[in-house]
Design a protein around this motif. Structure first.
Motif, PDB file in Angstrom:
ATOM      1  N   ILE A  86       7.802   4.002  -3.513  1.00 35.18           N
ATOM      2  CA  ILE A  86       6.427   3.511  -3.611  1.00 35.18           C
ATOM      3  C   ILE A  86       5.681   3.932  -2.356  1.00 35.18           C
ATOM      4  O   ILE A  86       6.021   3.520  -1.244  1.00 35.18           O
ATOM      5  CB  ILE A  86       6.386   1.973  -3.724  1.00 35.18           C
ATOM      6  CG1 ILE A  86       7.430   1.454  -4.709  1.00 35.18           C
ATOM      7  CG2 ILE A  86       4.988   1.505  -4.099  1.00 35.18           C
ATOM      8  CD1 ILE A  86       7.613  -0.047  -4.652  1.00 35.18           C
ATOM      9  N   GLU A  91      -1.683  -1.830  -0.029  1.00 36.06           N
ATOM     10  CA  GLU A  91      -1.544  -3.116   0.645  1.00 36.06           C
ATOM     11  C   GLU A  91      -2.558  -3.257   1.779  1.00 36.06           C
ATOM     12  O   GLU A  91      -2.983  -2.269   2.373  1.00 36.06           O
ATOM     13  CB  GLU A  91      -0.121  -3.274   1.193  1.00 36.06           C
ATOM     14  CG  GLU A  91       0.204  -2.451   2.427  1.00 36.06           C
ATOM     15  CD  GLU A  91       0.392  -0.966   2.197  1.00 36.06           C
ATOM     16  OE1 GLU A  91       0.609  -0.230   3.177  1.00 36.06           O
ATOM     17  OE2 GLU A  91       0.307  -0.515   1.039  1.00 36.06           O
ATOM     18  N   VAL A 111       2.272  -0.781  -6.707  1.00 36.12           N
ATOM     19  CA  VAL A 111       3.370  -1.735  -6.566  1.00 36.12           C
ATOM     20  C   VAL A 111       3.664  -2.459  -7.869  1.00 36.12           C
ATOM     21  O   VAL A 111       4.829  -2.743  -8.178  1.00 36.12           O
ATOM     22  CB  VAL A 111       3.097  -2.727  -5.419  1.00 36.12           C
ATOM     23  CG1 VAL A 111       1.942  -3.669  -5.733  1.00 36.12           C
ATOM     24  CG2 VAL A 111       4.347  -3.524  -5.081  1.00 36.12           C
ATOM     25  N   PHE A 128      10.002   1.301  -0.265  1.00 38.95           N
ATOM     26  CA  PHE A 128       8.595   1.238   0.134  1.00 38.95           C
ATOM     27  C   PHE A 128       8.424   2.018   1.422  1.00 38.95           C
ATOM     28  O   PHE A 128       9.155   1.813   2.391  1.00 38.95           O
ATOM     29  CB  PHE A 128       8.128  -0.195   0.362  1.00 38.95           C
ATOM     30  CG  PHE A 128       6.779  -0.275   1.047  1.00 38.95           C
ATOM     31  CD1 PHE A 128       5.617   0.023   0.354  1.00 38.95           C
ATOM     32  CD2 PHE A 128       6.686  -0.604   2.397  1.00 38.95           C
ATOM     33  CE1 PHE A 128       4.380  -0.015   0.986  1.00 38.95           C
ATOM     34  CE2 PHE A 128       5.458  -0.645   3.034  1.00 38.95           C
ATOM     35  CZ  PHE A 128       4.300  -0.351   2.327  1.00 38.95           C
ATOM     36  N   VAL A 146       5.369  -6.746   1.252  1.00 35.66           N
ATOM     37  CA  VAL A 146       5.694  -5.972   0.054  1.00 35.66           C
ATOM     38  C   VAL A 146       7.102  -6.312  -0.428  1.00 35.66           C
ATOM     39  O   VAL A 146       7.338  -6.511  -1.627  1.00 35.66           O
ATOM     40  CB  VAL A 146       5.559  -4.457   0.326  1.00 35.66           C
ATOM     41  CG1 VAL A 146       6.115  -3.644  -0.841  1.00 35.66           C
ATOM     42  CG2 VAL A 146       4.103  -4.085   0.571  1.00 35.66           C
TER      43      VAL A 146
END
Length: 266
Positions: A86, A91, A111, A128, A146
């Motif tokens: 990802i 974010e 996400v 991530f 996350v």
């Protein structure tokens, strides 16, 4: 190219910035000596803001980026997936740090769709990658929020791999490759916004990481959006800035030798 310089050049090269500078420069010249050049700059910049804000100019630039990997097939339930990567950018670490939870922006599908993919393939690692990439951003990385979001969604902690240093997509590719050490024949899916996928795929390929595109976060429905006007001027300007920034990123990375093709495709 130094990170700070690249961010400054990207800011100044945005169409909205260029047009505003034209208006301000024109007004200054008109006030100083009433020059014809000043009037042309001011009126031209104002007209450009109006046209680019309301007309589908931004869609014209972003649609080819989104269509580039749109036809790539999604993994079947029976496919064995080694990992799901990802890319950060969805974010808001600053808001997350102050408010708790995970602050998300318009790219939140990165996400949410990765979570869906991760639940469908419980054998896959979920990676991530994303640090603090803004020019004025403080130390507000979002790796931990996350991770918490993904675990709350059903991803086991031992499946998570977090890379929180990368400031741009080039570093995403290099740092992730070094972290997960992919093996030949493994299937690694790269989840990022469709408009960002060509540049991302080019960088991962150049880094020797043979990932499979999983585009999400489409901003257009298709070719019909070439005739779809924006309701508010800021919407159109943001869309155009986003698309032009991506094309400039492709040009810059090609010039620096960080991608092998100007417009990477499937």
């Amino acid at each position: 190219m130094p990170f700070t310089l690249s961010k400054i050049l990207a800011l100044l090269a945005q169409p909205s910035s260029v047009l505003v500078i034209c208006v301000l420069a024109g007004l200054w010249l008109m006030r100083r000596d009433g020059s014809r050049l000043g009037r042309r700059l001011a009126w031209g910049g104002a007209l450009g803001l109006l046209v680019c804000g309301l007309f589908p100019v931004g869609n014209l630039f972003i649609l080819p980026l989104e269509q580039r990997f749109a036809s790539v097939p999604r993994p079947a339930q029976s496919d064995r997936v080694a990992g799901i990567i990802i890319l950060g950018g969805f974010e808001d670490g600053w808001v997350s740090a102050g408010r708790g939870g995970l602050g998300l922006n318009e790219a939140a599908e990165r996400v949410t769709e990765a979570l869906r993919l991760g639940l469908r393939h419980p054998e896959a690692k979920v990676v991530f990658t994303g640090g603090v990439g803004g020019l004025l951003a403080r130390n507000t990385g979002a790796a931990e929020p996350v991770a918490a979001f993904l675990m709350d969604g059903g991803i086991a902690q031992d499946r998570l791999v977090l890379e929180g240093r990368a400031r741009n997509t080039y570093e995403n590719a290099v740092f992730t490759r070094d972290l997960v050490e992919p093996k030949p024949g493994e299937r690694w899916y790269l989840v990022t916004s469709a408009y960002h996928m060509p540049r991302s795929m080019g960088l991962f390929r150049k880094a020797g990481f043979d990932v499979i595109a999983y585009p999400v976060d489409y901003r257009t429905r298709g070719a019909e959006d070439l005739m779809r006007f924006f309701e508010r001027i800021p919407q159109g300007l943001m869309r155009l800035d986003l698309a032009v920034n991506e094309w400039l990123g492709l040009l810059a990375y090609r010039a620096l030798g960080r991608i092998d093709e100007l417009f990477p495709g499937p």
